[in-house]
Structure formats: structure tokens, C-alpha cells
Scaffold this active site. Structure first.
Site, PDB file in Angstrom:
ATOM      1  N   VAL A  69      38.710  39.150  40.655  1.00  0.00           N
ATOM      2  CA  VAL A  69      39.063  40.525  40.316  1.00  0.00           C
ATOM      3  C   VAL A  69      39.431  41.282  41.583  1.00  0.00           C
ATOM      4  CG1 VAL A  69      38.196  42.680  39.307  1.00  0.00           C
ATOM      5  CG2 VAL A  69      37.384  40.483  38.436  1.00  0.00           C
ATOM      6  N   CYS A  70      40.449  42.138  41.477  1.00  0.00           N
ATOM      7  CA  CYS A  70      40.741  43.110  42.537  1.00  0.00           C
ATOM      8  C   CYS A  70      41.225  44.386  41.836  1.00  0.00           C
ATOM      9  CB  CYS A  70      41.751  42.564  43.551  1.00  0.00           C
ATOM     10  SG  CYS A  70      43.414  42.308  42.922  1.00  0.00           S
ATOM     11  N   GLN A  71      42.078  45.139  42.474  1.00  0.00           N
ATOM     12  CA  GLN A  71      42.561  46.377  41.871  1.00  0.00           C
ATOM     13  C   GLN A  71      43.705  46.107  40.896  1.00  0.00           C
ATOM     14  OE1 GLN A  71      40.877  49.076  42.485  1.00  0.00           O
ATOM     15  NE2 GLN A  71      42.116  50.551  41.400  1.00  0.00           N
ATOM     16  N   GLY A  73      45.534  42.632  40.997  1.00  0.00           N
ATOM     17  CA  GLY A  73      45.774  41.205  40.835  1.00  0.00           C
ATOM     18  C   GLY A  73      46.328  40.520  42.069  1.00  0.00           C
ATOM     19  N   ALA A  98      39.942  45.487  37.969  1.00  0.00           N
ATOM     20  CA  ALA A  98      38.761  46.221  37.502  1.00  0.00           C
ATOM     21  C   ALA A  98      39.133  47.454  36.670  1.00  0.00           C
ATOM     22  CB  ALA A  98      37.874  46.597  38.690  1.00  0.00           C
TER      23      ALA A  98
END
Length: 195
Positions: A69-71, A73, A98
Site C-alpha cells: 500500500v502507498c498513496q 500505487g 490507503a
């Protein structure tokens, strides 16, 4: 014929997996400050620079079910590729990151609010371009090179899938956390896979 490797997962599918699979590990590769502001409940924070440097150590702890997960992708995809070279070829990237998971009704933890790194990069780049253009108009035409340099940097960032400006902004006080994880603390929090 082998089935294709799944590299992305929708937020709703992740919600189902979280209910069905005890061996699922969700790793958030954003900075500690971004993680503190919003993260998926039960996820582990291993910022991308730590993951990149210690991919083999992390891979030794992981099983078959890993979601990154990041902001948005981008960083999670970089982490997926790095883990694949370390032997974890089943990791998937969460579509929408997220924020997308939160929008889909996923269980998240909200903390101190901070701008996401991508938003900070857009603000810094836009401000520098405007300053370069205004300075070129009112001070010296040579200052227009600032706008050109930022444009070149953004083009290189897109081509190489890296971002020097994000790294520079990442060291600013509001992007640092009192609990900035180390390799040992970030990786040791993740339980070893039984497989």
C-alpha cells in the site's frame, strides 16, 4: 498454462481477504508521517527506502499473501518489483492506495493530518515553476531556467519512476515522525510466515 500473476487488488477484494485469510500481511510503504495520518488497521509500516535496502530480510518473513500500500500505487509497485527480485512474487498492490481503501469503507486509522507526498511535490514543483517564470519576467530572463529545470526533473521522474523532490521533501520536519521506523523495528514487527 499457468495463471497470470495478480499484481493489483481492489479495495473491496482486500476487505474480503482481511476477513478470510489470517496469513495476509498488508505493508504500507509510505513515510511514517503519511502512515500516521491515515493507514489501514493492522497494516505494517515499512517505508520504501527501508524496504528497498532490506528486501531480502523482509522477504524471509513473508508468506504467500502480501498486499503493498502507498498513496496511489507508484511506490507500492516499486516495492512489489523489489520484493519479486527477493523471491516474493505473489505480492499485490492495492488499487487507489490507503485513501482508496478508506473511500471504499475499509477499516482505517486516522491520525495527525499531513499533506501526502505527491501533493507536496506538486505544490513545490508548481511554486518553483511560477517563481522561475515570474523571476524571468521581472528580474532576469536567466531565471526562466528554473522552470525548465523543474520541467526536466519532472520528465525524468516520470521516465525513471523515481522522485528526487519527494526524497528532498521527505526530510523536512513535518514529514518526519517521532517514531520513524528503523529496519529492525519495521521488519521485526511483521510476524514470520508459518510456510
Amino acid at each position: 498454462m499457468p495463471s497470470p500473476t495478480v499484481t493489483t487488488v481492489a479495495p473491496q477484494v482486500l476487505r474480503e481477504w482481511m476477513d478470510q485469510h489470517e496469513d495476509l500481511v498488508v505493508i504500507d510503504v509510505r513515510s511514517a508521517a503519511e502512515f500516521e495520518s491515515l493507514h489501514i488497521r493492522g497494516s505494517y509500516n515499512v517505508p520504501l527506502p527501508l524496504l528497498t535496502e532490506h528486501a531480502a530480510d523482509l522477504a524471509s518473513r513473508l508468506g504467500e499473501r502480501v498486499v503493498l500500500v502507498c498513496q496511489s500505487g507508484v511506490r507500492a509497485e516499486q516495492a512489489r518489483q523489489k520484493l519479486a527480485t527477493a523471491g516474493v512474487d505473489t505480492a499485490a498492490v492495492l488499487d487507489g492506495g490507503a485513501p482508496g481503501f478508506a473511500s471504499a469503507g475499509g477499516d482505517v486509522v486516522r491520525g495527525r493530518s499531513t499533506w501526502g507526498m505527491e501533493r507536496q511535490v506538486r505544490m513545490a514543483a508548481g511554486s518553483l515553476v511560477l517563481a522561475g517564470l515570474a523571476g524571468g519576467r521581472f528580474v532576469s530572463p536567466k531565471l526562466r531556467t528554473v522552470a525548465g529545470a523543474i520541467g526536466a526533473g519532472l520528465a525524468f521522474s516520470a521516465a525513471s519512476n523515481t522522485c528526487a523532490m519527494a526524497r528532498a521533501l521527505g526530510v523536512l520536519p513535518w514529514n518526519r515522525s517521532a517514531d520513524e521506523p528503523t529496519a529492525a523495528t519495521a521488519i521485526n514487527r511483521i510476524p514470520r510466515s508459518a510456510a
